[in-house]
Design a protein around this motif. Sequence first.
Motif, PDB file in Angstrom:
ATOM      1  N   PRO A  42      95.316  48.720  23.906  1.00 30.43           N
ATOM      2  CA  PRO A  42      95.272  48.030  22.612  1.00 30.43           C
ATOM      3  C   PRO A  42      95.208  46.512  22.761  1.00 30.43           C
ATOM      4  N   MET A  43      95.790  45.965  23.838  1.00 28.43           N
ATOM      5  CA  MET A  43      95.730  44.511  24.034  1.00 28.43           C
ATOM      6  C   MET A  43      94.294  44.052  24.266  1.00 28.43           C
ATOM      7  N   GLN A  44      93.484  44.853  24.949  1.00 27.92           N
ATOM      8  CA  GLN A  44      92.078  44.505  25.146  1.00 27.92           C
ATOM      9  C   GLN A  44      91.357  44.419  23.807  1.00 27.92           C
ATOM     10  N   ALA A  45      91.641  45.362  22.909  1.00 27.15           N
ATOM     11  CA  ALA A  45      91.027  45.340  21.578  1.00 27.15           C
ATOM     12  C   ALA A  45      91.514  44.139  20.779  1.00 27.15           C
ATOM     13  N   ILE A  46      92.806  43.824  20.883  1.00 31.72           N
ATOM     14  CA  ILE A  46      93.356  42.665  20.176  1.00 31.72           C
ATOM     15  C   ILE A  46      92.649  41.391  20.633  1.00 31.72           C
ATOM     16  N   LEU A  47      92.543  41.193  21.933  1.00 24.97           N
ATOM     17  CA  LEU A  47      91.919  39.973  22.463  1.00 24.97           C
ATOM     18  C   LEU A  47      90.423  39.917  22.140  1.00 24.97           C
ATOM     19  N   ARG A  48      89.735  41.043  22.209  1.00 22.46           N
ATOM     20  CA  ARG A  48      88.306  41.078  21.880  1.00 22.46           C
ATOM     21  C   ARG A  48      88.090  40.704  20.406  1.00 22.46           C
ATOM     22  N   ASN A  49      88.896  41.299  19.512  1.00 16.32           N
ATOM     23  CA  ASN A  49      88.766  41.000  18.083  1.00 16.32           C
ATOM     24  C   ASN A  49      89.158  39.557  17.778  1.00 16.32           C
ATOM     25  N   LEU A  50      90.173  39.043  18.462  1.00 16.34           N
ATOM     26  CA  LEU A  50      90.583  37.658  18.263  1.00 16.34           C
ATOM     27  C   LEU A  50      89.464  36.710  18.677  1.00 16.34           C
ATOM     28  N   LYS A  51      88.809  36.998  19.784  1.00 12.43           N
ATOM     29  CA  LYS A  51      87.699  36.163  20.241  1.00 12.43           C
ATOM     30  C   LYS A  51      86.580  36.152  19.220  1.00 12.43           C
ATOM     31  N   GLN A  52      86.225  37.330  18.671  1.00 14.19           N
ATOM     32  CA  GLN A  52      85.185  37.402  17.663  1.00 14.19           C
ATOM     33  C   GLN A  52      85.555  36.611  16.412  1.00 14.19           C
ATOM     34  N   ALA A  53      86.815  36.726  15.984  1.00 13.57           N
ATOM     35  CA  ALA A  53      87.267  36.005  14.788  1.00 13.57           C
ATOM     36  C   ALA A  53      87.263  34.490  15.021  1.00 13.57           C
ATOM     37  N   ALA A  54      87.646  34.070  16.224  1.00 12.54           N
ATOM     38  CA  ALA A  54      87.724  32.644  16.522  1.00 12.54           C
ATOM     39  C   ALA A  54      86.354  32.005  16.666  1.00 12.54           C
ATOM     40  N   THR A  55      85.338  32.786  16.989  1.00  7.32           N
ATOM     41  CA  THR A  55      84.003  32.213  17.191  1.00  7.32           C
ATOM     42  C   THR A  55      83.088  32.409  15.996  1.00  7.32           C
ATOM     43  N   ARG A  56      83.600  33.045  14.934  1.00  8.09           N
ATOM     44  CA  ARG A  56      82.803  33.200  13.698  1.00  8.09           C
ATOM     45  C   ARG A  56      82.590  31.858  13.035  1.00  8.09           C
ATOM     46  N   PRO A  57      81.382  31.616  12.534  1.00  6.20           N
ATOM     47  CA  PRO A  57      81.178  30.365  11.773  1.00  6.20           C
ATOM     48  C   PRO A  57      82.044  30.352  10.520  1.00  6.20           C
ATOM     49  N   VAL A  58      82.546  29.179  10.175  1.00  8.70           N
ATOM     50  CA  VAL A  58      83.424  29.066   9.008  1.00  8.70           C
ATOM     51  C   VAL A  58      82.663  28.847   7.751  1.00  8.70           C
TER      52      VAL A  58
END
Length: 124
Positions: free
Chosen positions: A108-124
Amino acid sequence: SDVRGYPGWWPRSLRLLVLTNDPSLKGAEFRVQPVGGRPFCCRVENAVAPVSIRIRYFGGFIEGAGEWELTLEDGGTRVTYRVDVTAAGMLASLVSRFADLKRWHSKPMQAILRNLKQAATRPV
């Protein structure tokens, strides 16, 4: 530090309920319910935005601490998560003798970090 935004990137395999949301983040509490697993709670013990967050796990099958650390690196941010927990309760302790809890926790930590990376790199 955006506690209310967690459900936007938190994996669906882990239900997250924000119990308290202190604006300073310190003292914020969450209840995590792995799908098909036992719930546990965590409380933010210390937060130094945007550098680190220390969490205490309690009230479930694990007890201990985890710490998120963010460092600038090569034009990006390195996210490091360290955890020091033990299985709590008779059943969890018994299972931990036969199952690799680190491996179980890593998925689950891999999924958390992957999703966090996607959220952090989304254009605002």
